[in-house]
Design a protein around this motif. Structure first.
Motif, PDB file in Angstrom:
ATOM      1  N   ALA A  64     -12.982 -15.488  23.181  1.00 12.07           N
ATOM      2  CA  ALA A  64     -14.445 -15.526  23.154  1.00 12.07           C
ATOM      3  C   ALA A  64     -14.946 -16.674  22.286  1.00 12.07           C
ATOM      4  O   ALA A  64     -15.900 -17.380  22.653  1.00 12.07           O
ATOM      5  N   ALA A  65     -14.312 -16.884  21.125  1.00 11.89           N
ATOM      6  CA  ALA A  65     -14.715 -17.993  20.251  1.00 11.89           C
ATOM      7  C   ALA A  65     -14.495 -19.338  20.943  1.00 11.89           C
ATOM      8  O   ALA A  65     -15.326 -20.245  20.848  1.00 11.89           O
ATOM      9  N   ALA A  66     -13.380 -19.462  21.660  1.00 14.32           N
ATOM     10  CA  ALA A  66     -13.110 -20.713  22.380  1.00 14.32           C
ATOM     11  C   ALA A  66     -14.166 -20.974  23.454  1.00 14.32           C
ATOM     12  O   ALA A  66     -14.611 -22.108  23.639  1.00 14.32           O
ATOM     13  N   LEU A  67     -14.593 -19.920  24.147  1.00 11.87           N
ATOM     14  CA  LEU A  67     -15.615 -20.092  25.183  1.00 11.87           C
ATOM     15  C   LEU A  67     -16.945 -20.532  24.580  1.00 11.87           C
ATOM     16  O   LEU A  67     -17.653 -21.376  25.149  1.00 11.87           O
ATOM     17  N   VAL A  68     -17.294 -19.960  23.436  1.00 11.44           N
ATOM     18  CA  VAL A  68     -18.560 -20.328  22.788  1.00 11.44           C
ATOM     19  C   VAL A  68     -18.535 -21.797  22.367  1.00 11.44           C
ATOM     20  O   VAL A  68     -19.519 -22.533  22.554  1.00 11.44           O
ATOM     21  N   ILE A  69     -17.424 -22.248  21.826  1.00  7.58           N
ATOM     22  CA  ILE A  69     -17.329 -23.636  21.366  1.00  7.58           C
ATOM     23  C   ILE A  69     -17.272 -24.592  22.552  1.00  7.58           C
ATOM     24  O   ILE A  69     -17.908 -25.656  22.556  1.00  7.58           O
ATOM     25  N   ASP A  83     -23.247 -18.227  31.926  1.00  8.17           N
ATOM     26  CA  ASP A  83     -22.907 -19.432  31.190  1.00  8.17           C
ATOM     27  C   ASP A  83     -21.697 -19.148  30.300  1.00  8.17           C
ATOM     28  O   ASP A  83     -21.478 -18.014  29.855  1.00  8.17           O
ATOM     29  N   LEU A  84     -20.884 -20.189  30.043  1.00 10.63           N
ATOM     30  CA  LEU A  84     -19.679 -20.003  29.223  1.00 10.63           C
ATOM     31  C   LEU A  84     -20.024 -19.378  27.870  1.00 10.63           C
ATOM     32  O   LEU A  84     -19.318 -18.480  27.392  1.00 10.63           O
ATOM     33  N   GLY A  85     -21.111 -19.851  27.251  1.00 12.84           N
ATOM     34  CA  GLY A  85     -21.502 -19.284  25.966  1.00 12.84           C
ATOM     35  C   GLY A  85     -21.906 -17.821  26.070  1.00 12.84           C
ATOM     36  O   GLY A  85     -21.542 -16.998  25.225  1.00 12.84           O
ATOM     37  N   GLN A  86     -22.645 -17.461  27.123  1.00 17.96           N
ATOM     38  CA  GLN A  86     -23.044 -16.070  27.312  1.00 17.96           C
ATOM     39  C   GLN A  86     -21.834 -15.178  27.576  1.00 17.96           C
ATOM     40  O   GLN A  86     -21.752 -14.053  27.062  1.00 17.96           O
ATOM     41  N   PHE A  87     -20.903 -15.668  28.367  1.00 15.89           N
ATOM     42  CA  PHE A  87     -19.690 -14.891  28.633  1.00 15.89           C
ATOM     43  C   PHE A  87     -18.883 -14.696  27.345  1.00 15.89           C
ATOM     44  O   PHE A  87     -18.332 -13.613  27.098  1.00 15.89           O
ATOM     45  N   GLY A  88     -18.816 -15.740  26.511  1.00 14.98           N
ATOM     46  CA  GLY A  88     -18.108 -15.614  25.243  1.00 14.98           C
ATOM     47  C   GLY A  88     -18.766 -14.608  24.312  1.00 14.98           C
ATOM     48  O   GLY A  88     -18.084 -13.826  23.647  1.00 14.98           O
ATOM     49  N   VAL A  89     -20.104 -14.601  24.249  1.00  9.86           N
ATOM     50  CA  VAL A  89     -20.815 -13.633  23.406  1.00  9.86           C
ATOM     51  C   VAL A  89     -20.550 -12.211  23.882  1.00  9.86           C
ATOM     52  O   VAL A  89     -20.314 -11.297  23.071  1.00  9.86           O
ATOM     53  N   ALA A  90     -20.577 -12.004  25.191  1.00 15.77           N
ATOM     54  CA  ALA A  90     -20.297 -10.671  25.723  1.00 15.77           C
ATOM     55  C   ALA A  90     -18.884 -10.223  25.370  1.00 15.77           C
ATOM     56  O   ALA A  90     -18.649  -9.041  25.060  1.00 15.77           O
ATOM     57  N   LEU A  91     -17.939 -11.168  25.369  1.00 15.09           N
ATOM     58  CA  LEU A  91     -16.559 -10.818  25.033  1.00 15.09           C
ATOM     59  C   LEU A  91     -16.415 -10.469  23.554  1.00 15.09           C
ATOM     60  O   LEU A  91     -15.604  -9.598  23.190  1.00 15.09           O
ATOM     61  N   THR A  92     -17.185 -11.121  22.682  1.00 15.34           N
ATOM     62  CA  THR A  92     -17.128 -10.768  21.259  1.00 15.34           C
ATOM     63  C   THR A  92     -17.656  -9.352  21.024  1.00 15.34           C
ATOM     64  O   THR A  92     -17.110  -8.606  20.195  1.00 15.34           O
ATOM     65  N   VAL A  93     -18.719  -8.972  21.729  1.00 17.04           N
ATOM     66  CA  VAL A  93     -19.256  -7.612  21.601  1.00 17.04           C
ATOM     67  C   VAL A  93     -18.228  -6.591  22.081  1.00 17.04           C
ATOM     68  O   VAL A  93     -18.052  -5.519  21.467  1.00 17.04           O
ATOM     69  N   PHE A  94     -17.525  -6.913  23.165  1.00 22.03           N
ATOM     70  CA  PHE A  94     -16.479  -6.018  23.657  1.00 22.03           C
ATOM     71  C   PHE A  94     -15.362  -5.857  22.625  1.00 22.03           C
ATOM     72  O   PHE A  94     -14.835  -4.746  22.418  1.00 22.03           O
ATOM     73  N   ALA A  95     -14.987  -6.950  21.941  1.00 29.23           N
ATOM     74  CA  ALA A  95     -13.938  -6.873  20.925  1.00 29.23           C
ATOM     75  C   ALA A  95     -14.365  -5.993  19.750  1.00 29.23           C
ATOM     76  O   ALA A  95     -13.573  -5.191  19.235  1.00 29.23           O
ATOM     77  N   VAL A  96     -15.630  -6.132  19.315  1.00 24.67           N
ATOM     78  CA  VAL A  96     -16.136  -5.283  18.222  1.00 24.67           C
ATOM     79  C   VAL A  96     -16.134  -3.818  18.643  1.00 24.67           C
ATOM     80  O   VAL A  96     -15.727  -2.927  17.878  1.00 24.67           O
TER      81      VAL A  96
END
Length: 290
Positions: A64-69, A83-96
């Motif tokens: 997720a961090a790689a997608l955001v960057i 968007d890549l950034g939106q997908f990365g943010v969604a993945l961080t929420v899933f990890a939490v």
């Protein structure tokens, strides 16, 4: 990717991802060794011994961090309609979410799981708040940082680039003037021929230059034909859109780098990047002209 385009929020995201990756090698659970029992040979498992937790918490957060960057370097790219950034943010929420319920389900959580939960919380918070909080939107490297020295010919933000033709402050040919004539140019004296002056041509050039300098600008703005390309820098990262009117950015202009404005369209500028890409800079407020 230009490191000067990274923000403080991106720096927090990268740091949290590094901590999360390190936490995956720490003990997943703790234990109390009974008295009289040798527990030195007991090997506590880590996240790499539990594939489900590894993929849904630790590696999910790193990806997720790689997608955001990466979304900073490739704006407009999409995955599953996001968007890549939106997908990365969604993945961080899933990890939490996964890390939170996992730590509640384990009686004796180890350092790896506790640190992993904290890292995913910071990671998700920075990914979500990064584009919203002004402090996190600021550049990671300040314009006066030594890391932005003149490396590879790029001047730091606020400094003048190398003087020369086409650069700010470079010596330009005046309008209507002829380039330096030398051997091989039309009208230049050839070998064996004396240089001859043409009074009629000189008078025509002088009249043309005077007519240009005396022509008033109408409405306070210069006509499109009188636009002169200039170098400029942006105060913050700004998207560069395609000339075809596409809503997706084709590049991102980073602070601390000089770009060439080649044309003006209303309040927008047609800018050219160092790799030759051209696009429309819609937000021109606060730019610094060279």
């Amino acid at each position: 990717m230009n490191i000067r385009s990274l923000t403080r929020g991106d720096g927090v995201v990268i740091g949290a991802a590094v901590v999360l990756f390190i936490a995956s090698f720490l003990d997943f659970s703790s234990y109390d060794c009974p008295q009289g029992v040798d527990c030195s040979r007991f090997d506590s498992p880590n996240a790499w011994d539990a594939l489900g937790i590894l993929m849904s918490v630790y590696l999910a957060g790193v990806i997720a961090a790689a997608l955001v960057i990466v979304s900073r370097a490739l704006p407009g790219r999409k995955v599953v309609g996001l968007d890549l950034g939106q997908f990365g943010v969604a993945l961080t929420v899933f990890a939490v979410w996964t890390a939170f319920w996992t730590i509640l389900d384990i009686n004796n959580a180890g350092a790896g799981l506790i640190l992993g939960l904290l890292a995913t919380i910071v990671l998700a918070g920075a990914a979500i708040a990064g584009p919203l909080v002004p402090f996190l939107k600021a550049p990671l490297l300040s314009p006066s940082s030594p890391a932005q020295g003149v490396q590879g010919g790029q001047p730091p933000y606020g400094a003048q680039p190398g003087q020369g033709y086409g650069f700010p402050g470079g010596q330009q040919q005046p309008y209507g003037a002829q380039p330096n004539q030398g051997y091989g140019y039309p009208g230049a004296p050839q070998q064996g021929q004396p240089a001859q002056a043409d009074p009629a041509q000189a008078q025509a050039q002088q009249a043309q230059a005077q007519a240009h300098t005396q022509q008033p600008s109408q409405g306070g703005a210069a006509p499109a034909g009188d636009f002169t390309p200039f170098w400029f820098a942006v105060p913050v990262a700004r998207p560069l859109y395609g000339e075809d009117g596409s809503p997706n950015p084709i590049a991102e202009l980073a602070p601390g780098t000089w770009y060439l404005a080649v044309e003006q369209r209303g309040q927008s500028l047609i800018a050219q990047t160092q790799d030759g890409r051209r696009g429309v800079l819609q937000d021109t407020t606060g730019i610094q002209r060279g």
